[in-house]
Design an enzyme around this catalytic site. Structure first.
Site, short mmCIF file in Angstrom:
data_model
loop_
_atom_site.label_atom_id
_atom_site.label_comp_id
_atom_site.label_asym_id
_atom_site.label_seq_id
_atom_site.Cartn_x
_atom_site.Cartn_y
_atom_site.Cartn_z
N SER A 131 0.88 -1.89 0.17
CA SER A 131 0.01 -0.21 0.01
C SER A 131 0.74 1.38 0.04
CB SER A 131 -1.16 -0.25 1.13
OG SER A 131 -1.55 0.72 1.32
N ASP A 149 -10.12 -6.06 -2.75
CA ASP A 149 -9.69 -4.39 -1.99
C ASP A 149 -10.67 -3.35 -1.81
OD1 ASP A 149 -8.48 -2.65 -1.14
OD2 ASP A 149 -6.53 -3.62 -1.88
N HIS A 206 -7.35 -6.20 1.12
CA HIS A 206 -6.36 -4.39 1.27
C HIS A 206 -5.43 -5.94 1.92
CE1 HIS A 206 -4.71 -1.47 0.27
NE2 HIS A 206 -4.29 -1.31 1.51
#
Ligand code: TYC
Ligand code: MN
Length: 285
Positions: free
Chosen positions: A133, A238, A266
């Site tokens: 991320s 996600d 995620h």
């Protein structure tokens, strides 16, 4: 400049330099995890380190994240004969405090430089990056700017720019009291509620700055400069990062491949840790 201590000892109280050879083998063999803080670029960066392999890997956490909150199964289970694994806490996150975290418009570039300078300070000649991320964004920038230092890279849940849709999602996570208990708990324990809540709001304001730039640009201009073999993993479920972000990075990073995990969200590296670790180990070898 350097203090090193075994897991469980207090971070900030340790001032003695390690005695030679004591650092990485105090606990039996390959299972030991060491923690330390080291001076880099005017701050004290905290990291965990484990394994004795020739191939160095740096784990880069997501927003507000740290080695211990974001990478438990990787630190525990990545092959310690093949790899030396370092998980860092970016400045203002985890145990790399003080300083409090701030978000100048170049905060990803600053993290990228800190990350590389940390690994150079630890005397690694070349490293592979595993970035989740925000940590994936940092990894992309590091790979583009320091190409000769990066061997391979794995990223997941990253985005190279910010859209209107992303901005809506950011608004939705601004108030941490609305997060699920499961996602909130580790960070609340690490930071205490107030720092956690305030830093999340600052992060949202920080990432929204990119909406003011042409095309919402974070690092899209740097993608063609990435030279290392790159594995992009994407969780098809996600809810935070839509698929088009992974496709865009795949299109613009020359030597990249895209691996989809149909059930992944995620946090696919935590939820499907064994599958993820195997994928990464195969790619890095
Ligand atoms: N980048 C965030 C992280 O590091 C996650 C996130 C992505 C949050 C996209 C919101 O719209 C969003 N975990
Ligand atoms: Mn610690």
């Amino acid at each position: 400049m350097f203090s090193e201590f075994t897991l469980g000892m207090p971070c900030r109280g340790s001032r003695e330099p390690p005695s030679p050879g004591a650092c990485h083998h105090l606990l039996s063999g390959s299972t030991s995890v060491n923690s330390a803080r080291v001076a880099v670029n005017g701050v004290h960066l905290h990291y965990q380190r484990t394994g004795e392999g020739e191939h160095a890997i740096l784990l880069l956490p997501g927003m507000l994240g740290s080695g211990e909150t974001d990478f438990g199964p990787q630190i525990k289970n990545l092959n310690k004969k093949l790899f030396t694994v370092v998980a860092w806490d970016p400045r203002g996150y985890g145990h790399s405090r003080p300083p409090d975290r701030d978000f100048p418009v170049d905060f990803f570039e600053r993290d990228a430089k800190d990350a590389i300078d940390l690994m150079k300070t630890l005397k690694f000649k070349q490293v592979s990056l595993l970035g989740w991320s925000d940590g994936g964004i940092t990894a992309l920038i590091a790979a583009a700017k320091y190409p000769s230092y990066i061997r391979k890279m794995v990223i997941w849940g990253a985005n190279a720019y910010v859209t209107d849709e992303d901005e809506m999602i950011y608004q939705g996570i601004r108030d941490v009291s609305k997060w699920s208990e499961r996602t909130r708990k580790p960070l609340e324990t690490l930071y205490g509620y107030d720092y956690f809540a305030k830093t999340c709001e600052k992060w949202v304001d920080g990432i929204k700055q990119f909406k003011l730039l042409p095309d919402g640009n974070i690092c899209r201009h740097l993608l063609p400069l990435v030279q290392c073999p790159t594995l992009i993993v994407h969780g098809e479920k996600d809810p935070l990062v839509p698929r088009f972000h992974a496709d865009f990075i795949h299109k613009h990073v020359r030597e990249s491949r895209l691996h989809l995990m149909p059930e992944g969200k995620h946090n696919l590296h935590l939820r499907f840790a064994n599958e993820f670790n195997k994928l990464v180990e195969d790619f890095l070898q």
